[in-house]
Design an enzyme around this catalytic site. Sequence first.
Site, PDB file in Angstrom:
ATOM      1  CB  SER A   8      -1.102  -6.637  -9.046  1.00 59.95           C
ATOM      2  OG  SER A   8      -0.511  -7.521  -8.109  1.00 59.95           O
ATOM      3  CE1 TYR A  32       1.259  -6.522  -0.638  1.00 55.65           C
ATOM      4  CE2 TYR A  32       2.095  -7.128  -2.808  1.00 55.65           C
ATOM      5  CZ  TYR A  32       1.070  -7.087  -1.882  1.00 55.65           C
ATOM      6  OH  TYR A  32      -0.144  -7.623  -2.202  1.00 55.65           O
ATOM      7  CB  THR A  58      -0.695  -3.610  -0.508  1.00 55.55           C
ATOM      8  OG1 THR A  58      -1.322  -3.282  -1.759  1.00 55.55           O
ATOM      9  CG2 THR A  58      -1.620  -4.539   0.280  1.00 55.55           C
ATOM     10  CE  LYS A 123      -5.959  -2.636  -2.710  1.00 54.89           C
ATOM     11  NZ  LYS A 123      -5.717  -3.899  -1.977  1.00 54.89           N
ATOM     12  CG  HIS A 147      -5.922  -7.964   0.544  1.00 49.04           C
ATOM     13  ND1 HIS A 147      -4.785  -7.200   0.491  1.00 49.04           N
ATOM     14  CD2 HIS A 147      -5.710  -8.975  -0.333  1.00 49.04           C
ATOM     15  CE1 HIS A 147      -3.928  -7.728  -0.354  1.00 49.04           C
ATOM     16  NE2 HIS A 147      -4.470  -8.806  -0.885  1.00 49.04           N
TER      17      HIS A 147
END
Length: 257
Positions: A8, A32, A58, A123, A147
Amino acid sequence: MNTCVVVSTFSSYSVEEVADAVPMGLKWSQVYIYKDRDVTMDLVRKAERGGYNALVLTVDMIVIGKKVSCERHEFPRIRMGNFPAALERGAREYTVTELLDDSVTWEDFRWLKKFTKLPVIIKGILTDVDANTAVENGADGIVVSNHGGRQLDGAPASIDALPEVVKAVRGRCEVYLDGGIRTGTDVIKALALGAKAVLIGRPVLYGLAFKGEEGVHQVLQILKEELSTAMALTGCKSIEDIQRSLVVHRRYYLSNL
Protein backbone atom coordinates in the site's frame (compact mmCIF):
# COMPACT_ATOMS: atom_id res chain seq x y z
CA MET A 1 4.88 -19.15 0.26
CA ASN A 2 5.37 -18.37 -3.44
CA THR A 3 2.83 -15.57 -3.44
CA CYS A 4 2.73 -11.84 -4.19
CA VAL A 5 2.57 -8.85 -1.86
CA VAL A 6 0.70 -5.68 -2.83
CA VAL A 7 2.34 -2.84 -0.93
CA SER A 8 0.00 0.00 0.00
CA THR A 9 1.02 3.58 -0.66
CA PHE A 10 0.02 4.25 2.96
CA SER A 11 2.11 1.37 4.29
CA SER A 12 4.03 1.94 7.51
CA TYR A 13 7.16 1.18 5.51
CA SER A 14 8.35 2.93 2.40
CA VAL A 15 8.55 1.52 -1.11
CA GLU A 16 12.32 1.28 -0.73
CA GLU A 17 12.21 -0.42 2.69
CA VAL A 18 9.94 -3.17 1.43
CA ALA A 19 12.06 -3.64 -1.69
CA ASP A 20 15.17 -4.01 0.46
CA ALA A 21 13.43 -6.60 2.66
CA VAL A 22 12.26 -8.76 -0.26
CA PRO A 23 14.55 -7.97 -3.21
CA MET A 24 13.67 -11.15 -5.10
CA GLY A 25 10.02 -11.51 -4.06
CA LEU A 26 7.04 -10.90 -6.34
CA LYS A 27 5.70 -7.51 -5.32
CA TRP A 28 3.24 -4.96 -6.70
CA SER A 29 3.11 -1.32 -5.64
CA GLN A 30 -0.33 0.16 -4.96
CA VAL A 31 -0.66 3.80 -5.98
CA TYR A 32 -3.10 6.67 -6.44
CA ILE A 33 -2.98 9.55 -8.87
CA TYR A 34 -2.47 12.52 -6.60
CA LYS A 35 -3.23 16.22 -6.93
CA ASP A 36 0.49 16.76 -7.14
CA ARG A 37 1.45 14.56 -10.08
CA ASP A 38 5.10 14.80 -9.06
CA VAL A 39 4.26 12.79 -5.94
CA THR A 40 2.77 10.05 -8.12
CA MET A 41 5.75 10.09 -10.47
CA ASP A 42 8.21 9.90 -7.58
CA LEU A 43 6.52 6.84 -6.05
CA VAL A 44 6.30 5.11 -9.43
CA ARG A 45 9.98 5.69 -10.15
CA LYS A 46 10.87 4.31 -6.71
CA ALA A 47 8.79 1.21 -7.45
CA GLU A 48 10.55 0.74 -10.78
CA ARG A 49 13.99 1.09 -9.20
CA GLY A 50 12.98 -1.24 -6.36
CA GLY A 51 12.18 -4.12 -8.69
CA TYR A 52 8.41 -4.07 -8.29
CA ASN A 53 6.62 -6.13 -10.93
CA ALA A 54 3.50 -4.01 -11.42
CA LEU A 55 1.53 -0.99 -10.24
CA VAL A 56 -1.96 -1.36 -8.75
CA LEU A 57 -3.90 1.85 -9.31
CA THR A 58 -6.81 2.21 -6.88
CA VAL A 59 -9.68 4.09 -8.54
CA ASP A 60 -12.45 3.82 -5.94
CA MET A 61 -11.04 6.25 -3.39
CA ILE A 62 -10.89 9.68 -5.01
CA VAL A 63 -12.57 10.81 -1.79
CA ILE A 64 -12.63 9.05 1.56
CA GLY A 65 -15.86 7.25 2.43
CA LYS A 66 -17.38 7.98 5.82
CA LYS A 67 -15.97 5.42 8.22
CA VAL A 68 -18.01 5.74 11.40
CA SER A 69 -16.11 3.02 13.24
CA CYS A 70 -12.81 4.85 12.72
CA GLU A 71 -14.33 8.06 14.03
CA ARG A 72 -15.94 6.30 16.98
CA HIS A 73 -12.73 4.61 18.02
CA GLU A 74 -10.49 7.59 17.22
CA PHE A 75 -8.27 5.74 14.77
CA PRO A 76 -4.71 6.53 15.88
CA ARG A 77 -1.96 8.18 13.91
CA ILE A 78 0.18 5.66 12.09
CA ARG A 79 3.64 5.73 10.63
CA MET A 80 3.46 6.39 6.89
CA GLY A 81 6.72 5.37 5.32
CA ASN A 82 6.17 7.16 2.01
CA PHE A 83 4.87 10.38 3.58
CA PRO A 84 6.93 11.18 6.68
CA ALA A 85 5.41 14.68 6.91
CA ALA A 86 2.11 13.02 7.79
CA LEU A 87 3.55 11.97 11.14
CA GLU A 88 3.66 15.56 12.27
CA ARG A 89 0.11 16.46 11.33
CA GLY A 90 -2.01 13.32 11.54
CA ALA A 91 -2.18 10.72 8.79
CA ARG A 92 -5.90 10.99 7.99
CA GLU A 93 -5.96 14.78 7.62
CA TYR A 94 -2.81 14.79 5.51
CA THR A 95 -3.91 12.15 3.01
CA VAL A 96 -7.41 13.52 2.50
CA THR A 97 -6.74 17.22 2.18
CA GLU A 98 -3.38 17.23 0.46
CA LEU A 99 -3.03 14.09 -1.63
CA LEU A 100 -6.18 12.56 -3.11
CA ASP A 101 -7.51 14.10 -6.32
CA ASP A 102 -11.28 13.98 -6.85
CA SER A 103 -10.99 15.09 -10.48
CA VAL A 104 -9.14 12.04 -11.83
CA THR A 105 -10.38 10.76 -15.23
CA TRP A 106 -9.37 8.09 -17.74
CA GLU A 107 -7.09 10.68 -19.32
CA ASP A 108 -5.03 10.65 -16.12
CA PHE A 109 -4.82 6.87 -16.31
CA ARG A 110 -3.45 7.12 -19.83
CA TRP A 111 -0.93 9.65 -18.54
CA LEU A 112 0.23 7.14 -15.95
CA LYS A 113 0.55 4.40 -18.56
CA LYS A 114 2.73 6.59 -20.75
CA PHE A 115 5.47 7.32 -18.26
CA THR A 116 5.89 3.95 -16.54
CA LYS A 117 7.44 0.78 -17.86
CA LEU A 118 5.47 -1.35 -15.41
CA PRO A 119 2.12 -3.06 -16.08
CA VAL A 120 -0.75 -1.09 -14.53
CA ILE A 121 -3.57 -3.02 -12.86
CA ILE A 122 -6.75 -1.14 -11.97
CA LYS A 123 -8.30 -1.90 -8.58
CA GLY A 124 -11.88 -0.95 -7.68
CA ILE A 125 -13.93 -2.10 -10.69
CA LEU A 126 -17.45 -3.46 -10.04
CA THR A 127 -19.37 -3.13 -13.33
CA ASP A 128 -19.09 -4.40 -16.88
CA VAL A 129 -19.09 -0.85 -18.26
CA ASP A 130 -16.11 0.21 -16.16
CA ALA A 131 -14.31 -3.07 -16.88
CA ASN A 132 -14.65 -2.60 -20.62
CA THR A 133 -13.56 1.04 -20.37
CA ALA A 134 -10.52 0.03 -18.33
CA VAL A 135 -9.43 -2.51 -20.92
CA GLU A 136 -10.01 -0.09 -23.79
CA ASN A 137 -7.77 2.44 -22.03
CA GLY A 138 -4.95 -0.06 -21.66
CA ALA A 139 -5.40 -1.70 -18.26
CA ASP A 140 -3.07 -4.67 -17.88
CA GLY A 141 -5.30 -6.25 -15.25
CA ILE A 142 -8.41 -5.58 -13.19
CA VAL A 143 -9.06 -6.14 -9.50
CA VAL A 144 -12.75 -6.51 -8.76
CA SER A 145 -13.07 -4.78 -5.39
CA ASN A 146 -15.48 -2.78 -3.24
CA HIS A 147 -12.61 -1.53 -1.04
CA GLY A 148 -13.44 -3.95 1.73
CA GLY A 149 -16.98 -2.59 1.93
CA ARG A 150 -15.58 0.53 3.61
CA GLN A 151 -16.15 3.16 0.94
CA LEU A 152 -19.82 3.14 -0.09
CA ASP A 153 -22.75 1.61 1.78
CA GLY A 154 -24.82 -0.61 -0.49
CA ALA A 155 -22.04 -1.38 -2.95
CA PRO A 156 -22.22 -4.97 -4.22
CA ALA A 157 -20.04 -7.68 -2.79
CA SER A 158 -16.98 -8.22 -4.96
CA ILE A 159 -17.88 -11.88 -5.55
CA ASP A 160 -21.29 -10.86 -6.91
CA ALA A 161 -19.72 -8.39 -9.33
CA LEU A 162 -17.00 -10.79 -10.50
CA PRO A 163 -18.94 -12.74 -13.19
CA GLU A 164 -20.15 -9.52 -14.84
CA VAL A 165 -16.63 -8.13 -15.02
CA VAL A 166 -15.10 -11.39 -16.30
CA LYS A 167 -17.72 -11.56 -19.05
CA ALA A 168 -17.06 -7.95 -20.10
CA VAL A 169 -13.28 -8.41 -20.19
CA ARG A 170 -13.52 -11.44 -22.50
CA GLY A 171 -10.00 -12.60 -21.72
CA ARG A 172 -8.33 -9.35 -22.77
CA CYS A 173 -6.58 -9.04 -19.40
CA GLU A 174 -6.39 -10.95 -16.15
CA VAL A 175 -9.09 -10.39 -13.53
CA TYR A 176 -8.49 -10.71 -9.79
CA LEU A 177 -10.86 -10.65 -6.81
CA ASP A 178 -10.36 -8.57 -3.68
CA GLY A 179 -12.64 -8.71 -0.65
CA GLY A 180 -14.39 -11.33 1.44
CA ILE A 181 -11.73 -14.03 1.23
CA ARG A 182 -11.69 -15.81 4.57
CA THR A 183 -11.47 -19.52 3.72
CA GLY A 184 -10.19 -21.84 1.03
CA THR A 185 -13.73 -22.34 -0.24
CA ASP A 186 -13.92 -18.58 -0.83
CA VAL A 187 -10.83 -18.92 -3.01
CA ILE A 188 -12.22 -21.79 -5.08
CA LYS A 189 -15.48 -19.88 -5.64
CA ALA A 190 -13.56 -16.88 -6.96
CA LEU A 191 -11.44 -19.03 -9.26
CA ALA A 192 -14.54 -20.83 -10.52
CA LEU A 193 -16.20 -17.51 -11.34
CA GLY A 194 -13.25 -16.42 -13.45
CA ALA A 195 -10.70 -14.79 -11.16
CA LYS A 196 -7.06 -15.50 -11.96
CA ALA A 197 -6.11 -14.98 -8.31
CA VAL A 198 -7.43 -13.43 -5.10
CA LEU A 199 -6.17 -10.65 -2.86
CA ILE A 200 -6.23 -11.13 0.90
CA GLY A 201 -6.43 -8.19 3.30
CA ARG A 202 -7.92 -8.57 6.76
CA PRO A 203 -6.79 -12.19 7.37
CA VAL A 204 -3.18 -11.13 6.84
CA LEU A 205 -3.59 -8.33 9.39
CA TYR A 206 -5.18 -10.75 11.84
CA GLY A 207 -2.21 -13.08 11.48
CA LEU A 208 0.22 -10.21 11.84
CA ALA A 209 -1.47 -9.01 15.02
CA PHE A 210 -1.52 -12.55 16.40
CA LYS A 211 2.08 -13.59 15.85
CA GLY A 212 3.89 -11.27 13.47
CA GLU A 213 5.53 -12.82 10.39
CA GLU A 214 4.84 -16.33 11.67
CA GLY A 215 1.15 -15.48 12.01
CA VAL A 216 0.95 -14.27 8.41
CA HIS A 217 2.64 -17.47 7.27
CA GLN A 218 0.07 -19.48 9.23
CA VAL A 219 -2.84 -17.62 7.62
CA LEU A 220 -1.51 -18.26 4.11
CA GLN A 221 -0.80 -21.90 4.93
CA ILE A 222 -4.33 -22.40 6.27
CA LEU A 223 -5.85 -20.91 3.12
CA LYS A 224 -3.60 -23.05 0.94
CA GLU A 225 -4.57 -26.23 2.78
CA GLU A 226 -8.27 -25.36 2.74
CA LEU A 227 -8.13 -24.67 -1.00
CA SER A 228 -6.40 -28.01 -1.57
CA THR A 229 -9.10 -29.79 0.45
CA ALA A 230 -11.90 -27.99 -1.41
CA MET A 231 -10.37 -28.95 -4.74
CA ALA A 232 -10.11 -32.59 -3.72
CA LEU A 233 -13.72 -32.68 -2.55
CA THR A 234 -14.95 -31.12 -5.79
CA GLY A 235 -12.94 -33.44 -8.02
CA CYS A 236 -10.36 -30.89 -9.16
CA LYS A 237 -6.83 -32.20 -9.63
CA SER A 238 -5.48 -28.82 -10.70
CA ILE A 239 -6.46 -25.14 -10.83
CA GLU A 240 -7.35 -25.65 -14.49
CA ASP A 241 -10.01 -28.19 -13.46
CA ILE A 242 -11.96 -25.57 -11.47
CA GLN A 243 -14.98 -24.75 -13.62
CA ARG A 244 -17.79 -22.19 -13.51
CA SER A 245 -20.30 -24.99 -12.92
CA LEU A 246 -18.97 -25.47 -9.39
CA VAL A 247 -20.75 -22.33 -8.20
CA VAL A 248 -24.44 -21.51 -8.29
CA HIS A 249 -26.32 -18.79 -6.44
CA ARG A 250 -28.68 -19.86 -3.68
CA ARG A 251 -31.58 -18.65 -5.79
CA TYR A 252 -30.86 -21.67 -8.01
CA TYR A 253 -32.19 -23.94 -5.27
CA LEU A 254 -34.88 -21.59 -3.97
CA SER A 255 -36.43 -21.41 -7.44
CA ASN A 256 -37.07 -25.14 -7.34
CA LEU A 257 -39.02 -25.07 -4.08
